[in-house]
Design a protein around this motif. Structure first.
Motif, PDB file in Angstrom:
ATOM      1  N   TYR A  69       2.006   1.504   4.816  1.00 43.48           N
ATOM      2  CA  TYR A  69       2.613   2.406   5.785  1.00 43.48           C
ATOM      3  C   TYR A  69       2.056   2.094   7.181  1.00 43.48           C
ATOM      4  O   TYR A  69       1.072   1.371   7.332  1.00 43.48           O
ATOM      5  CB  TYR A  69       2.387   3.867   5.394  1.00 43.48           C
ATOM      6  N   GLY A  70       2.703   2.642   8.195  1.00 45.75           N
ATOM      7  CA  GLY A  70       2.424   2.290   9.582  1.00 45.75           C
ATOM      8  C   GLY A  70       0.979   2.378  10.011  1.00 45.75           C
ATOM      9  O   GLY A  70       0.420   1.414  10.543  1.00 45.75           O
ATOM     10  N   TYR A  71       0.353   3.534   9.817  1.00 42.80           N
ATOM     11  CA  TYR A  71      -1.025   3.711  10.279  1.00 42.80           C
ATOM     12  C   TYR A  71      -1.955   2.692   9.629  1.00 42.80           C
ATOM     13  O   TYR A  71      -2.804   2.093  10.289  1.00 42.80           O
ATOM     14  CB  TYR A  71      -1.508   5.136   9.990  1.00 42.80           C
ATOM     15  N   GLU A  72      -1.778   2.476   8.342  1.00 41.87           N
ATOM     16  CA  GLU A  72      -2.622   1.526   7.610  1.00 41.87           C
ATOM     17  C   GLU A  72      -2.418   0.098   8.133  1.00 41.87           C
ATOM     18  O   GLU A  72      -3.382  -0.656   8.302  1.00 41.87           O
ATOM     19  CB  GLU A  72      -2.328   1.583   6.112  1.00 41.87           C
ATOM     20  N   LEU A  73      -1.183  -0.269   8.408  1.00 38.83           N
ATOM     21  CA  LEU A  73      -0.909  -1.611   8.932  1.00 38.83           C
ATOM     22  C   LEU A  73      -1.510  -1.789  10.322  1.00 38.83           C
ATOM     23  O   LEU A  73      -2.084  -2.843  10.626  1.00 38.83           O
ATOM     24  CB  LEU A  73       0.594  -1.881   8.949  1.00 38.83           C
ATOM     25  N   ALA A  74      -1.376  -0.779  11.173  1.00 38.14           N
ATOM     26  CA  ALA A  74      -1.959  -0.857  12.521  1.00 38.14           C
ATOM     27  C   ALA A  74      -3.473  -1.041  12.432  1.00 38.14           C
ATOM     28  O   ALA A  74      -4.070  -1.829  13.179  1.00 38.14           O
ATOM     29  CB  ALA A  74      -1.611   0.392  13.322  1.00 38.14           C
ATOM     30  N   ILE A 125       2.996  -8.302  10.613  1.00 46.02           N
ATOM     31  CA  ILE A 125       3.352  -7.210   9.702  1.00 46.02           C
ATOM     32  C   ILE A 125       3.805  -7.759   8.360  1.00 46.02           C
ATOM     33  O   ILE A 125       3.370  -7.297   7.301  1.00 46.02           O
ATOM     34  CB  ILE A 125       4.425  -6.309  10.333  1.00 46.02           C
ATOM     35  N   LEU A 126       4.666  -8.770   8.383  1.00 42.87           N
ATOM     36  CA  LEU A 126       5.154  -9.341   7.128  1.00 42.87           C
ATOM     37  C   LEU A 126       4.012  -9.969   6.328  1.00 42.87           C
ATOM     38  O   LEU A 126       3.976  -9.867   5.100  1.00 42.87           O
ATOM     39  CB  LEU A 126       6.268 -10.356   7.394  1.00 42.87           C
ATOM     40  N   ILE A 163       9.485  -2.102  15.318  1.00 37.96           N
ATOM     41  CA  ILE A 163       9.503  -3.326  14.511  1.00 37.96           C
ATOM     42  C   ILE A 163       9.986  -3.007  13.096  1.00 37.96           C
ATOM     43  O   ILE A 163      10.816  -3.731  12.540  1.00 37.96           O
ATOM     44  CB  ILE A 163       8.107  -3.988  14.486  1.00 37.96           C
ATOM     45  N   PHE A 164       9.481  -1.919  12.508  1.00 39.16           N
ATOM     46  CA  PHE A 164       9.944  -1.525  11.176  1.00 39.16           C
ATOM     47  C   PHE A 164      11.450  -1.324  11.156  1.00 39.16           C
ATOM     48  O   PHE A 164      12.131  -1.777  10.229  1.00 39.16           O
ATOM     49  CB  PHE A 164       9.282  -0.221  10.719  1.00 39.16           C
ATOM     50  N   THR A 165      11.969  -0.657  12.174  1.00 37.16           N
ATOM     51  CA  THR A 165      13.414  -0.404  12.254  1.00 37.16           C
ATOM     52  C   THR A 165      14.184  -1.715  12.274  1.00 37.16           C
ATOM     53  O   THR A 165      15.156  -1.896  11.545  1.00 37.16           O
ATOM     54  CB  THR A 165      13.739   0.449  13.498  1.00 37.16           C
ATOM     55  N   ARG A 166      13.742  -2.652  13.118  1.00 36.37           N
ATOM     56  CA  ARG A 166      14.423  -3.948  13.233  1.00 36.37           C
ATOM     57  C   ARG A 166      14.300  -4.748  11.938  1.00 36.37           C
ATOM     58  O   ARG A 166      15.283  -5.335  11.451  1.00 36.37           O
ATOM     59  CB  ARG A 166      13.850  -4.740  14.409  1.00 36.37           C
TER      60      ARG A 166
END
Length: 109
Positions: A25-30, A15-16, A51-54
């Motif tokens: 954003y989430g959907y695009e990263l997935a 992710i990083l 993961i975003f939360t952490r």
């Protein structure tokens, strides 16, 4: 397909890495994770958002709302300087991990 157990410790790194290029954003990263892995790894949305939360709690990313004019506003994530440091640490850790595991892999047996 690759077992999620194998990659669990490196989800943050993936992710990083993608956020180094631009906020997303989430959907695009997935979608990008699936594409970059040639479909061999699919990250579940629940995994992604935990993961975003952490990452945000640890100061590795910040979030902000996008400027979409139609539909639901997206939450975008952006890597921080601390997140870049963490990413480079995880890359070094990966190099060491590969080195150790390779000592236990014998091909052609």
């Amino acid at each position: 397909m690759i077992s999620s157990d194998v990659l669990r410790g490196y989800n943050d790194t993936m992710i990083l890495y993608l956020l180094l290029k631009e906020p997303s954003y989430g959907y695009e990263l997935a979608k990008k994770i699936k594409e970059n892995s040639d479909g061999q790894y699919i990250m579940k949305e629940t995994t992604l958002y935990s993961i975003f939360t952490r990452l945000e709690k640890n100061g590795y990313v910040t979030s902000f709302f996008g400027s979409e004019t139609s539909g639901k506003r997206r939450t975008y994530y952006e890597i921080t300087p601390l997140g870049k440091e963490y990413y480079h640490e995880k890359c070094e850790e990966w190099d060491l991990t590969k080195e150790v595991i390779e000592k236990f892999i014998e091909r052609g047996q």
